[in-house]
Design a protein around this motif. Sequence first.
Motif, PDB file in Angstrom:
ATOM      1  N   ARG A 198     -42.489 -13.194 -40.238  1.00 26.33           N
ATOM      2  CA  ARG A 198     -43.796 -12.603 -40.008  1.00 26.33           C
ATOM      3  C   ARG A 198     -44.310 -12.903 -38.615  1.00 26.33           C
ATOM      4  O   ARG A 198     -44.891 -12.053 -37.952  1.00 26.33           O
ATOM      5  CB  ARG A 198     -44.804 -13.199 -40.979  1.00 26.33           C
ATOM      6  N   TRP A 199     -44.125 -14.141 -38.173  1.00 31.35           N
ATOM      7  CA  TRP A 199     -44.633 -14.490 -36.837  1.00 31.35           C
ATOM      8  C   TRP A 199     -43.869 -13.733 -35.758  1.00 31.35           C
ATOM      9  O   TRP A 199     -44.458 -13.304 -34.764  1.00 31.35           O
ATOM     10  CB  TRP A 199     -44.564 -16.004 -36.621  1.00 31.35           C
ATOM     11  N   VAL A 200     -42.578 -13.550 -35.986  1.00 28.92           N
ATOM     12  CA  VAL A 200     -41.809 -12.753 -35.025  1.00 28.92           C
ATOM     13  C   VAL A 200     -42.359 -11.330 -34.988  1.00 28.92           C
ATOM     14  O   VAL A 200     -42.531 -10.729 -33.927  1.00 28.92           O
ATOM     15  CB  VAL A 200     -40.313 -12.747 -35.390  1.00 28.92           C
ATOM     16  N   SER A 201     -42.660 -10.823 -36.168  1.00 31.93           N
ATOM     17  CA  SER A 201     -43.171  -9.462 -36.229  1.00 31.93           C
ATOM     18  C   SER A 201     -44.527  -9.343 -35.524  1.00 31.93           C
ATOM     19  O   SER A 201     -44.806  -8.351 -34.850  1.00 31.93           O
ATOM     20  CB  SER A 201     -43.239  -9.030 -37.700  1.00 31.93           C
ATOM     21  N   VAL A 202     -45.346 -10.377 -35.645  1.00 30.89           N
ATOM     22  CA  VAL A 202     -46.628 -10.378 -34.926  1.00 30.89           C
ATOM     23  C   VAL A 202     -46.388 -10.301 -33.425  1.00 30.89           C
ATOM     24  O   VAL A 202     -46.995  -9.487 -32.708  1.00 30.89           O
ATOM     25  CB  VAL A 202     -47.444 -11.650 -35.279  1.00 30.89           C
ATOM     26  N   LEU A 203     -45.467 -11.133 -32.935  1.00 33.15           N
ATOM     27  CA  LEU A 203     -45.173 -11.138 -31.498  1.00 33.15           C
ATOM     28  C   LEU A 203     -44.646  -9.782 -31.050  1.00 33.15           C
ATOM     29  O   LEU A 203     -45.056  -9.241 -30.030  1.00 33.15           O
ATOM     30  CB  LEU A 203     -44.144 -12.227 -31.168  1.00 33.15           C
ATOM     31  N   ARG A 204     -43.725  -9.251 -31.844  1.00 28.96           N
ATOM     32  CA  ARG A 204     -43.120  -7.971 -31.468  1.00 28.96           C
ATOM     33  C   ARG A 204     -44.175  -6.878 -31.368  1.00 28.96           C
ATOM     34  O   ARG A 204     -44.153  -6.046 -30.472  1.00 28.96           O
ATOM     35  CB  ARG A 204     -42.078  -7.568 -32.509  1.00 28.96           C
ATOM     36  N   SER A 205     -45.096  -6.884 -32.329  1.00 33.55           N
ATOM     37  CA  SER A 205     -46.071  -5.800 -32.344  1.00 33.55           C
ATOM     38  C   SER A 205     -46.942  -5.830 -31.097  1.00 33.55           C
ATOM     39  O   SER A 205     -47.483  -4.817 -30.684  1.00 33.55           O
ATOM     40  CB  SER A 205     -46.937  -5.877 -33.596  1.00 33.55           C
ATOM     41  N   SER A 207     -45.763  -6.630 -28.171  1.00 33.82           N
ATOM     42  CA  SER A 207     -44.790  -6.660 -27.072  1.00 33.82           C
ATOM     43  C   SER A 207     -44.751  -8.052 -26.433  1.00 33.82           C
ATOM     44  O   SER A 207     -44.643  -8.196 -25.228  1.00 33.82           O
ATOM     45  CB  SER A 207     -45.127  -5.625 -25.992  1.00 33.82           C
ATOM     46  N   ALA A 208     -44.886  -9.074 -27.258  1.00 34.78           N
ATOM     47  CA  ALA A 208     -45.036 -10.423 -26.720  1.00 34.78           C
ATOM     48  C   ALA A 208     -43.815 -11.298 -26.948  1.00 34.78           C
ATOM     49  O   ALA A 208     -43.753 -12.415 -26.453  1.00 34.78           O
ATOM     50  CB  ALA A 208     -46.255 -11.096 -27.353  1.00 34.78           C
ATOM     51  N   TYR A 209     -42.832 -10.774 -27.662  1.00 37.38           N
ATOM     52  CA  TYR A 209     -41.732 -11.631 -28.082  1.00 37.38           C
ATOM     53  C   TYR A 209     -40.968 -12.216 -26.892  1.00 37.38           C
ATOM     54  O   TYR A 209     -40.771 -13.428 -26.798  1.00 37.38           O
ATOM     55  CB  TYR A 209     -40.784 -10.855 -28.996  1.00 37.38           C
ATOM     56  N   GLN A 210     -40.569 -11.368 -25.959  1.00 32.35           N
ATOM     57  CA  GLN A 210     -39.804 -11.842 -24.798  1.00 32.35           C
ATOM     58  C   GLN A 210     -40.603 -12.812 -23.947  1.00 32.35           C
ATOM     59  O   GLN A 210     -40.102 -13.836 -23.494  1.00 32.35           O
ATOM     60  CB  GLN A 210     -39.405 -10.647 -23.937  1.00 32.35           C
ATOM     61  N   MET A 211     -41.859 -12.435 -23.698  1.00 29.19           N
ATOM     62  CA  MET A 211     -42.711 -13.286 -22.873  1.00 29.19           C
ATOM     63  C   MET A 211     -42.903 -14.650 -23.527  1.00 29.19           C
ATOM     64  O   MET A 211     -42.904 -15.683 -22.878  1.00 29.19           O
ATOM     65  CB  MET A 211     -44.076 -12.612 -22.650  1.00 29.19           C
ATOM     66  N   TYR A 212     -43.055 -14.614 -24.826  1.00 25.33           N
ATOM     67  CA  TYR A 212     -43.212 -15.854 -25.580  1.00 25.33           C
ATOM     68  C   TYR A 212     -41.967 -16.715 -25.415  1.00 25.33           C
ATOM     69  O   TYR A 212     -42.042 -17.893 -25.097  1.00 25.33           O
ATOM     70  CB  TYR A 212     -43.443 -15.516 -27.050  1.00 25.33           C
ATOM     71  N   ARG A 213     -40.810 -16.082 -25.591  1.00 25.61           N
ATOM     72  CA  ARG A 213     -39.541 -16.804 -25.469  1.00 25.61           C
ATOM     73  C   ARG A 213     -39.421 -17.448 -24.102  1.00 25.61           C
ATOM     74  O   ARG A 213     -39.018 -18.591 -23.968  1.00 25.61           O
ATOM     75  CB  ARG A 213     -38.369 -15.839 -25.679  1.00 25.61           C
ATOM     76  N   GLN A 214     -39.757 -16.703 -23.065  1.00 23.83           N
ATOM     77  CA  GLN A 214     -39.636 -17.229 -21.707  1.00 23.83           C
ATOM     78  C   GLN A 214     -40.575 -18.392 -21.470  1.00 23.83           C
ATOM     79  O   GLN A 214     -40.239 -19.344 -20.784  1.00 23.83           O
ATOM     80  CB  GLN A 214     -39.932 -16.129 -20.688  1.00 23.83           C
ATOM     81  N   SER A 215     -41.771 -18.303 -22.021  1.00 25.65           N
ATOM     82  CA  SER A 215     -42.731 -19.332 -21.644  1.00 25.65           C
ATOM     83  C   SER A 215     -42.832 -20.477 -22.651  1.00 25.65           C
ATOM     84  O   SER A 215     -43.217 -21.562 -22.282  1.00 25.65           O
ATOM     85  CB  SER A 215     -44.103 -18.704 -21.378  1.00 25.65           C
ATOM     86  N   VAL A 216     -42.467 -20.241 -23.899  1.00 22.59           N
ATOM     87  CA  VAL A 216     -42.681 -21.297 -24.888  1.00 22.59           C
ATOM     88  C   VAL A 216     -41.431 -22.106 -25.191  1.00 22.59           C
ATOM     89  O   VAL A 216     -41.471 -23.322 -25.329  1.00 22.59           O
ATOM     90  CB  VAL A 216     -43.269 -20.713 -26.189  1.00 22.59           C
ATOM     91  N   GLN A 217     -40.312 -21.428 -25.283  1.00 21.78           N
ATOM     92  CA  GLN A 217     -39.034 -22.122 -25.448  1.00 21.78           C
ATOM     93  C   GLN A 217     -38.918 -23.076 -26.629  1.00 21.78           C
ATOM     94  O   GLN A 217     -38.184 -24.047 -26.597  1.00 21.78           O
ATOM     95  CB  GLN A 217     -38.666 -22.888 -24.166  1.00 21.78           C
ATOM     96  N   VAL A 218     -39.720 -22.862 -27.647  1.00 21.67           N
ATOM     97  CA  VAL A 218     -39.429 -23.564 -28.891  1.00 21.67           C
ATOM     98  C   VAL A 218     -39.257 -22.493 -29.948  1.00 21.67           C
ATOM     99  O   VAL A 218     -39.636 -21.348 -29.742  1.00 21.67           O
ATOM    100  CB  VAL A 218     -40.573 -24.510 -29.342  1.00 21.67           C
ATOM    101  N   ARG A 219     -38.729 -22.844 -31.077  1.00 20.65           N
ATOM    102  CA  ARG A 219     -38.540 -21.847 -32.105  1.00 20.65           C
ATOM    103  C   ARG A 219     -39.899 -21.314 -32.548  1.00 20.65           C
ATOM    104  O   ARG A 219     -40.925 -21.961 -32.426  1.00 20.65           O
ATOM    105  CB  ARG A 219     -37.745 -22.415 -33.285  1.00 20.65           C
TER     106      ARG A 219
END
Lengths: 312, 484
Positions: A198-205, A207-219
């Motif tokens: 669900r949280w992944v889906s929130v990020l995707r909706s 368009s935040a998933y990639q940016m999140y991955r780049q800046s947060v770097q935790v699961r």
Amino acid sequence: MLSRVAENVYWMARYLERAENTARLINATSNLLLDLPRSVVVGWESLLNIMGCAEAFAEHYNVADERNVTRFLIADERNPGSIQSSLNGARDNARGLRDQLQRETWEQINDLYLYGKREAGNSLGRRRRYQFMQEIVLRRQAIIGISSSCMSRNPVYRFIIMGRCLERADMTTRILDSSAIELLGQHAEDHEAYSNLRWVSVLRSLSAYQMYRQSVQVRVSGRAVLRYLLQDRDFPRSVAFCLNDLSSCLRELPNNRKPRRILSQVLREIDEADLHTLADTGPDAFLDHIQVGFNDIHGAIAEIYFSVKEAA
Amino acid sequence: MTLELNGYRAVDLYDELIGSDGQPRPHARVLLERLQSLSDEEFRERVEAVNSAIMAMGITFTVYSEAGNIDRAWPFDVIPRLIPGSEWRRTEAGLKQRLTALNMFIDDLYGDQRIVKDGVFPAEVLAQSRNFRPQCVGAAPRFGVWAHICGSDLVRNNDGVIYVLEDNLRVPSGVSYMLENRGVMKRVFPELFEHLDILPVDEYPSQLYETLASLSPRPGDQPEIVVLTPGVYNSAYFEHTYLAQQMGAELVEGSDLVVGDDDCVYMKTIAGLNRVDVIYRRIDDDFLDPEAFRADSALGVAGLMRAWRKSNVALANAPGAGVADDKVVYAFVPDMIRYYLDQDPLIPNVPTYLCMREEDRRHVLAHLDELVVKPANESGGYGMMVGPMASASEREKFAKLIEADPRNYIAQPTLKLSTVPTVCDDRAAARHVDLRPFILQGEHLHVTTGGLSRVALKEGSLVVNSSQGGGSKDTWVVAEQEKR
């Protein structure tokens, strides 16, 4: 700048942003659905609660199933918050702003409206639905592109940004709410796996998933996503980012004391939120509270800039 | 395309592009050759491109109906109407002459009324004029000009002569469509503009700005100019926004303005109240100021007339200018030109019978089946009767109307309006057109290059108004020398 024009510009921007984010929210929910085993069912009804239109829905429909809910949120003009109603509202306001907007902006808004009129009714099935949502988001992004690259940073532009930022902040909190969408028929042991989804889906909706991955770097976890979408200073759809943008527009306008004061309060509450507890107990009460804060900001803007002052 | 010149015959009519021998007129030859060189399919593509350009540009007008207000796409025909440059220069001079005289007339009526005292204009016509505003007597707008923006309707009869059909001096509309039509044609037929010397039309917004700025009561400052619209539901709203945008003026509604205790006009802005110098108003006199005119008007601004009379704000057109926009007054315009300017009119009037004159009235009543009867104060083609097309009962109805209120009716011979080839069901057919040029007068005079050509899309119809099934065409004034 005329008060009436300021108000129209502001609402035009809000409606456009609402249409885009509603599309994002529906897409996220539909995608989540695809990632779930067939035994688990999305409670479409909770989408109505998130959008605050459960009562209006109940007036016109009996069953809150996928078909009815998506129809109500996408194409039903009896729902003032549907994508089509938002596009109507945006165009109605833009129509009264033909002297203020660049021609390309008006043409794009008119085009988006015509596209909705033509396609919204045919986009209820899952496959076409995805396409339609993508198209709404892309066309809306084109409108933003024109204004950000071709418009002077004049008061008209500032009220566009203000309307957009406030609506976006509000919709981001609503999309965060969607993390609490009910999943019916799941087994207790699967809870964690689905929660992650669900949280992944929130990020995707957003368009935040990639940016999140780049800046947060935790699961991906509830707490980290909440932090990112509420407090991050760099991601343009986070609530803090939107409010800061709004604040810098206000700084350039006259008589800005009251709206700025309220805005700072809301921003402080967001910065100081206890994310550990929120992630554990569910963020909905806090998000509701923040949404009330957005209403207060809107009220102050309307009072100072839109209401009539007669005395010469 | 299927533009068969052999089959194209406008019997007993003057066609603007094609001569009585069936051959293109010299100034239209290049255009027609180019159009004929397109295949049917190419031509159809262009027509579709035009329609989608109009949808995309959002060029609309509003139609009122019981089903609510509908925004309709502007009906546009792709074959332009051409005017030779030399003919246009003569017409332009005639239009300037006419508006100059009309403004001297209005200024005179609200001043000494010399023209009445000298017996050139009958006192009883003035006495019964519905658009004469006693509130305006003694006012002195700058340059003695009252009608700053005039739209005069021109028609060509089958004798080949161009006549003035009427002068619109209240809130004439249509100029934005003239400008947009050119935009559409340039998008869809760019190559035509390479091969012909078509004079540009886009000077108009700056000339309008200049005209309005010259009226400012605070010369020297950068004047604050606004366009006053009745709002989104007015049929010409598109035009109001268009002109405001093109001039960089603020588009305001009555509720955006307020008259202060100092009798100056202010607009309500996000930073408070801001003084306004010039108002290009697109609201009728009646609704302008509830203090001076209709008290129930919600569209206007209370106190506006006070501010105007004190010369704290300029109104364009000035209130009361409509007194000359009356089909009875129209009949006297040639006399005005002689009286005020000591010149002969350069563009003739259509011969007009005034039903208030007994002799004329007898003639009109005896020839209702040949004449066009019009009420003095309507516009938009409403309330008129085209004799040859009217039924016996309709003629009887008009005979009664005329006898009951003769001052309110005029009659004119039924003109055989000239035609232009027009696309109807994939073919070109002859359809009647008129032409509305716009004339500006402030410190200087300007005339649009050509104007708005309106076309009656129904076969045989003479009614060109967009509210009644009319469309429009781009209008090209072409320099006679062809590009090589």
